[in-house]
Design a protein around this motif. Structure first.
Motif, PDB file in Angstrom:
ATOM      1  N   ASN A  73       0.832  -1.196   0.000  1.00  0.00           N
ATOM      2  CA  ASN A  73       0.000   0.000   0.000  1.00  0.00           C
ATOM      3  C   ASN A  73       0.871   1.251   0.000  1.00  0.00           C
ATOM      4  O   ASN A  73       0.564   2.234  -0.681  1.00  0.00           O
ATOM      5  CB  ASN A  73      -0.945  -0.006   1.203  1.00  0.00           C
ATOM      6  N   ARG A  74       1.961   1.236   0.736  1.00  0.00           N
ATOM      7  CA  ARG A  74       2.876   2.383   0.787  1.00  0.00           C
ATOM      8  C   ARG A  74       3.447   2.662  -0.601  1.00  0.00           C
ATOM      9  O   ARG A  74       3.588   3.817  -1.009  1.00  0.00           O
ATOM     10  CB  ARG A  74       3.997   2.095   1.792  1.00  0.00           C
ATOM     11  N   VAL A  75       3.812   1.601  -1.342  1.00  0.00           N
ATOM     12  CA  VAL A  75       4.315   1.764  -2.704  1.00  0.00           C
ATOM     13  C   VAL A  75       3.259   2.449  -3.570  1.00  0.00           C
ATOM     14  O   VAL A  75       3.546   3.391  -4.315  1.00  0.00           O
ATOM     15  CB  VAL A  75       4.712   0.393  -3.313  1.00  0.00           C
ATOM     16  N   SER A  76       2.009   2.027  -3.444  1.00  0.00           N
ATOM     17  CA  SER A  76       0.920   2.626  -4.217  1.00  0.00           C
ATOM     18  C   SER A  76       0.724   4.094  -3.861  1.00  0.00           C
ATOM     19  O   SER A  76       0.530   4.941  -4.738  1.00  0.00           O
ATOM     20  CB  SER A  76      -0.386   1.864  -3.976  1.00  0.00           C
ATOM     21  N   VAL A  77       0.772   4.396  -2.573  1.00  0.00           N
ATOM     22  CA  VAL A  77       0.600   5.785  -2.121  1.00  0.00           C
ATOM     23  C   VAL A  77       1.710   6.671  -2.691  1.00  0.00           C
ATOM     24  O   VAL A  77       1.451   7.772  -3.195  1.00  0.00           O
ATOM     25  CB  VAL A  77       0.575   5.854  -0.580  1.00  0.00           C
ATOM     26  N   GLU A  78       2.944   6.204  -2.637  1.00  0.00           N
ATOM     27  CA  GLU A  78       4.057   7.003  -3.148  1.00  0.00           C
ATOM     28  C   GLU A  78       3.944   7.194  -4.658  1.00  0.00           C
ATOM     29  O   GLU A  78       4.230   8.278  -5.170  1.00  0.00           O
ATOM     30  CB  GLU A  78       5.396   6.359  -2.772  1.00  0.00           C
ATOM     31  N   ALA A  79       3.522   6.164  -5.386  1.00  0.00           N
ATOM     32  CA  ALA A  79       3.320   6.303  -6.834  1.00  0.00           C
ATOM     33  C   ALA A  79       2.233   7.330  -7.115  1.00  0.00           C
ATOM     34  O   ALA A  79       2.351   8.146  -8.032  1.00  0.00           O
ATOM     35  CB  ALA A  79       2.960   4.959  -7.452  1.00  0.00           C
ATOM     36  N   SER A  80       1.187   7.333  -6.313  1.00  0.00           N
ATOM     37  CA  SER A  80       0.118   8.318  -6.473  1.00  0.00           C
ATOM     38  C   SER A  80       0.632   9.726  -6.193  1.00  0.00           C
ATOM     39  O   SER A  80       0.334  10.663  -6.921  1.00  0.00           O
ATOM     40  CB  SER A  80      -1.042   7.977  -5.543  1.00  0.00           C
ATOM     41  N   HIS A  81       1.441   9.878  -5.145  1.00  0.00           N
ATOM     42  CA  HIS A  81       2.005  11.193  -4.818  1.00  0.00           C
ATOM     43  C   HIS A  81       2.929  11.704  -5.919  1.00  0.00           C
ATOM     44  O   HIS A  81       3.033  12.913  -6.116  1.00  0.00           O
ATOM     45  CB  HIS A  81       2.751  11.136  -3.494  1.00  0.00           C
ATOM     46  N   GLU A  82       3.592  10.792  -6.623  1.00  0.00           N
ATOM     47  CA  GLU A  82       4.446  11.196  -7.743  1.00  0.00           C
ATOM     48  C   GLU A  82       3.623  11.596  -8.963  1.00  0.00           C
ATOM     49  O   GLU A  82       4.148  12.152  -9.912  1.00  0.00           O
ATOM     50  CB  GLU A  82       5.422  10.084  -8.110  1.00  0.00           C
ATOM     51  N   GLN A 120       6.042   0.871 -13.711  1.00  0.00           N
ATOM     52  CA  GLN A 120       4.784   1.587 -13.529  1.00  0.00           C
ATOM     53  C   GLN A 120       3.590   0.656 -13.739  1.00  0.00           C
ATOM     54  O   GLN A 120       2.638   0.679 -12.956  1.00  0.00           O
ATOM     55  CB  GLN A 120       4.700   2.781 -14.488  1.00  0.00           C
ATOM     56  N   ARG A 166      -7.331  13.908  -6.488  1.00  0.00           N
ATOM     57  CA  ARG A 166      -6.427  13.007  -7.192  1.00  0.00           C
ATOM     58  C   ARG A 166      -7.051  12.650  -8.525  1.00  0.00           C
ATOM     59  O   ARG A 166      -8.272  12.659  -8.671  1.00  0.00           O
ATOM     60  CB  ARG A 166      -6.086  11.775  -6.362  1.00  0.00           C
TER      61      ARG A 166
END
Length: 119
Positions: free
Chosen positions: A20-29, A45, A105
């Motif tokens: 989930n953290r990986v997904s959140v960081e990808a979203s923030h990018e 990606q 978002r």
């Protein structure tokens, strides 16, 4: 780092948390989208997008997503997306996000309204 003393269930929870953290960081990018992958998406990606989609739909017994919470009656739902707001909503997407306290978002939001036994 994951502790070797974790139970199998705790290990699964930790893996889900990290994914989930990986997904959140990808979203923030700004490049994670739940829409169709763009042609220029790189393999990493595409893989993160598949991971994020899986996190939204698949659960394992004891993950705390459903069985650890009391059931609530669904009384309404809405989907908020840039350029596609629900009928009757006069505000812009960004204004609605600010009013309900979430960051805008690109993939939008789904909101559920529920009542518990205590309403």
């Amino acid at each position: 780092m994951i502790s070797p003393e974790l139970s199998e269930l705790d290990y699964l929870r930790e893996i889900e948390r990290l994914a989930n953290r990986v997904s959140v960081e990808a979203s923030h990018e700004g490049w994670l989208s739940f829409q169709a992958d763009p042609e220029e998406a790189k393999p990493l990606q595409r893989s993160v997008t598949v991971l994020a989609r899986s996190l939204r739909h698949y659960h394992f017994e004891g993950d705390g997503c459903t069985e650890d919470r009391p059931r609530a009656r669904l009384v309404g739902a809405s989907v908020l997306k840039p350029g596609a707001m629900p009928a009757g909503v006069e505000e812009a997407y960004e204004e609605v996000c600010a009013r309900i306290g979430v960051e805008p978002r690109s993939e939008g939001w789904a909101r559920w309204n529920t009542w518990s036994d205590g309403e």
